[in-house]
Enzyme design. Sequence first.
Site, mmCIF file in Angstrom:
data_model
loop_
_atom_site.group_PDB
_atom_site.id
_atom_site.type_symbol
_atom_site.label_atom_id
_atom_site.label_comp_id
_atom_site.label_asym_id
_atom_site.label_seq_id
_atom_site.Cartn_x
_atom_site.Cartn_y
_atom_site.Cartn_z
ATOM 1 N N SER A 22 12.846 26.558 -58.271
ATOM 2 C CA SER A 22 13.328 25.576 -57.266
ATOM 3 C C SER A 22 11.849 26.632 -55.935
ATOM 4 O O SER A 22 11.489 27.232 -55.512
ATOM 5 C CB SER A 22 15.006 26.671 -55.799
ATOM 6 O OG SER A 22 15.698 25.210 -57.071
ATOM 7 N N PRO A 23 12.043 26.222 -54.267
ATOM 8 C CA PRO A 23 11.565 25.984 -54.140
ATOM 9 C C PRO A 23 11.870 26.710 -52.902
ATOM 10 O O PRO A 23 13.001 26.573 -52.354
ATOM 11 C CB PRO A 23 10.664 24.186 -53.035
ATOM 12 C CG PRO A 23 12.145 23.818 -53.875
ATOM 13 C CD PRO A 23 12.613 24.162 -54.521
ATOM 14 N N CYS A 25 11.387 29.275 -49.354
ATOM 15 C CA CYS A 25 10.010 29.991 -48.244
ATOM 16 C C CYS A 25 10.480 31.074 -48.306
ATOM 17 O O CYS A 25 10.875 32.674 -48.198
ATOM 18 C CB CYS A 25 10.416 29.292 -47.026
ATOM 19 S SG CYS A 25 10.474 27.216 -47.149
ATOM 20 N N ALA A 57 8.588 25.098 -49.493
ATOM 21 C CA ALA A 57 8.645 23.696 -48.967
ATOM 22 C C ALA A 57 7.557 24.023 -47.894
ATOM 23 O O ALA A 57 6.696 25.187 -47.623
ATOM 24 C CB ALA A 57 9.445 24.035 -47.805
ATOM 25 N N GLN A 100 6.734 21.008 -52.835
ATOM 26 C CA GLN A 100 7.773 20.481 -51.992
ATOM 27 C C GLN A 100 7.066 20.010 -50.625
ATOM 28 O O GLN A 100 6.957 20.912 -50.444
ATOM 29 C CB GLN A 100 8.850 21.000 -52.206
ATOM 30 C CG GLN A 100 10.217 20.562 -51.382
ATOM 31 C CD GLN A 100 11.433 21.363 -51.112
ATOM 32 O OE1 GLN A 100 11.415 22.359 -49.572
ATOM 33 N NE2 GLN A 100 12.546 20.880 -51.227
ATOM 34 N N TYR A 182 16.272 19.128 -42.356
ATOM 35 C CA TYR A 182 14.682 19.167 -41.482
ATOM 36 C C TYR A 182 14.599 16.954 -41.205
ATOM 37 O O TYR A 182 15.535 16.918 -41.773
ATOM 38 C CB TYR A 182 14.266 19.760 -42.934
ATOM 39 C CG TYR A 182 13.870 21.244 -42.988
ATOM 40 C CD1 TYR A 182 14.376 22.029 -41.922
ATOM 41 C CD2 TYR A 182 14.624 21.477 -43.991
ATOM 42 C CE1 TYR A 182 14.974 22.902 -42.492
ATOM 43 C CE2 TYR A 182 14.678 22.658 -44.370
ATOM 44 C CZ TYR A 182 14.485 23.641 -43.258
ATOM 45 O OH TYR A 182 14.957 25.023 -43.371
ATOM 46 N N ARG A 230 13.877 16.048 -53.040
ATOM 47 C CA ARG A 230 15.269 16.901 -52.616
ATOM 48 C C ARG A 230 15.997 16.068 -51.747
ATOM 49 O O ARG A 230 16.170 15.549 -50.177
ATOM 50 C CB ARG A 230 14.577 18.162 -52.553
ATOM 51 C CG ARG A 230 16.748 18.894 -51.835
ATOM 52 C CD ARG A 230 15.598 20.307 -51.690
ATOM 53 N NE ARG A 230 15.865 20.858 -53.348
ATOM 54 C CZ ARG A 230 16.099 22.609 -53.685
ATOM 55 N NH1 ARG A 230 16.421 23.283 -52.292
ATOM 56 N NH2 ARG A 230 16.176 23.075 -55.022
ATOM 57 N N LEU A 301 24.319 28.268 -56.628
ATOM 58 C CA LEU A 301 25.105 29.302 -57.257
ATOM 59 C C LEU A 301 25.207 28.798 -58.915
ATOM 60 O O LEU A 301 26.216 28.880 -59.304
ATOM 61 C CB LEU A 301 26.592 29.152 -56.867
ATOM 62 C CG LEU A 301 26.431 29.663 -55.393
ATOM 63 C CD1 LEU A 301 27.758 29.762 -55.025
ATOM 64 C CD2 LEU A 301 25.493 31.708 -56.019
ATOM 65 N N ARG A 324 17.695 31.789 -55.393
ATOM 66 C CA ARG A 324 17.382 33.711 -55.751
ATOM 67 C C ARG A 324 17.980 33.734 -56.443
ATOM 68 O O ARG A 324 17.197 34.950 -56.939
ATOM 69 C CB ARG A 324 18.989 33.731 -54.366
ATOM 70 C CG ARG A 324 18.772 33.517 -53.075
ATOM 71 C CD ARG A 324 20.143 32.982 -52.369
ATOM 72 N NE ARG A 324 20.149 32.500 -50.592
ATOM 73 C CZ ARG A 324 19.776 32.014 -50.313
ATOM 74 N NH1 ARG A 324 20.649 30.200 -51.525
ATOM 75 N NH2 ARG A 324 20.455 31.254 -49.205
#
Length: 364
Positions: A22-23, A25, A57, A100, A182, A230, A301, A324
């Site tokens: 995943s992107p 930050c 992102a 992204q 966003y 997304r 998760l 994560r």
Amino acid sequence: MSKLFSPIAIGKLTLSNRIVISPMCQYSAEHGQATDWHLIHLGHMALSGAGLLFIEATAVAAEGRISAGDLGLWSDQTEAALARIITAIRRYSPIPIAIQLAHAGRKASTQVPWEGGKSITPEQGGWQTVAPSALPYGADDTPPLVLDAAGLQRIKNDFVAAAQRAHRLGIDVIELHAAHGYLLHEFLSPLANDRHDEYGGSLENRMRFPLEVFEAVRNALPDDKPVGVRISATDWVPQGWEIEQSVVFAKELQQRGCAFIDVSSGGLSPLQQIPLNPGYQVPFAERIRRETGLLTIAVGLITEPEQAETIIALRQADMVALARGMLYDPRWPWHAAAYLEDQVDAPKQYWRSQPRELKTLFKQ
């Protein structure tokens, strides 16, 4: 062969497996420009064996950064800095690269997370935010400026220009960020959009600007360049954006050539109540996949190989994305392949690392 490690095509691009990074930050750019941290971080992830690597992102304009440390792609300088990173990755890893593209809207101008992450004013070193309506994210935040017709056109142009820069850089997949509260998500949700023009009110009107941005980006790129979105499938707040509207939005995107939907949730309101549990967002991806037929990415998760395998095997989603979990274990795909008795790509320099009992783990 496990389902998780089976190949999948996104348009003409084939991924070697269904694991997506995943992107995430990093808040480590300087004036929007990628730094040596990105070289280390993304280079590390590029050797993981995942099927697709997302760059974090990336703001399409300076005003669209979440923080002053956000990565950007709005100028020749930001493009050149990112080119250095991509060139290094390409030299040593065959992993397809995605990006992204984002605009933070009213959630822009904040501290980096390890300094508190709070909204900061221009006087404190931040900047004036913009949004569909003059509704701040937090009660104490400076209200955003309402975007007028010229502002909407400027942001649309910013997305297109950033997408064209990404294409020049040889990035394989482009994703538009319409989630997590966003800007594009702000237009979608009635909790952030109280406009009374053609961009507010009805579901059709609230979808209008995000769909215009998608169309503009899609039309500016070669037909074979996959462009996805997304979304936050629900705001987790009563009277907010929810899964039924997400299905409608996904169908509209599908008609415009959307290649995939990356299904997350939340982020629009501090009032959200999220029932966190393993794979809690997977049912949203499953429903969108079932009702639209679009390729979907499930995220949230997903931590165990057996869990990821089951999601793919039961066709709840076409791909799974880890964030994560990859930061904690950058070799997660290796360990998943070992658990599922399959194989994974690894650099030749690491072939000697496989345990003796897993001598066929790496593809050679």
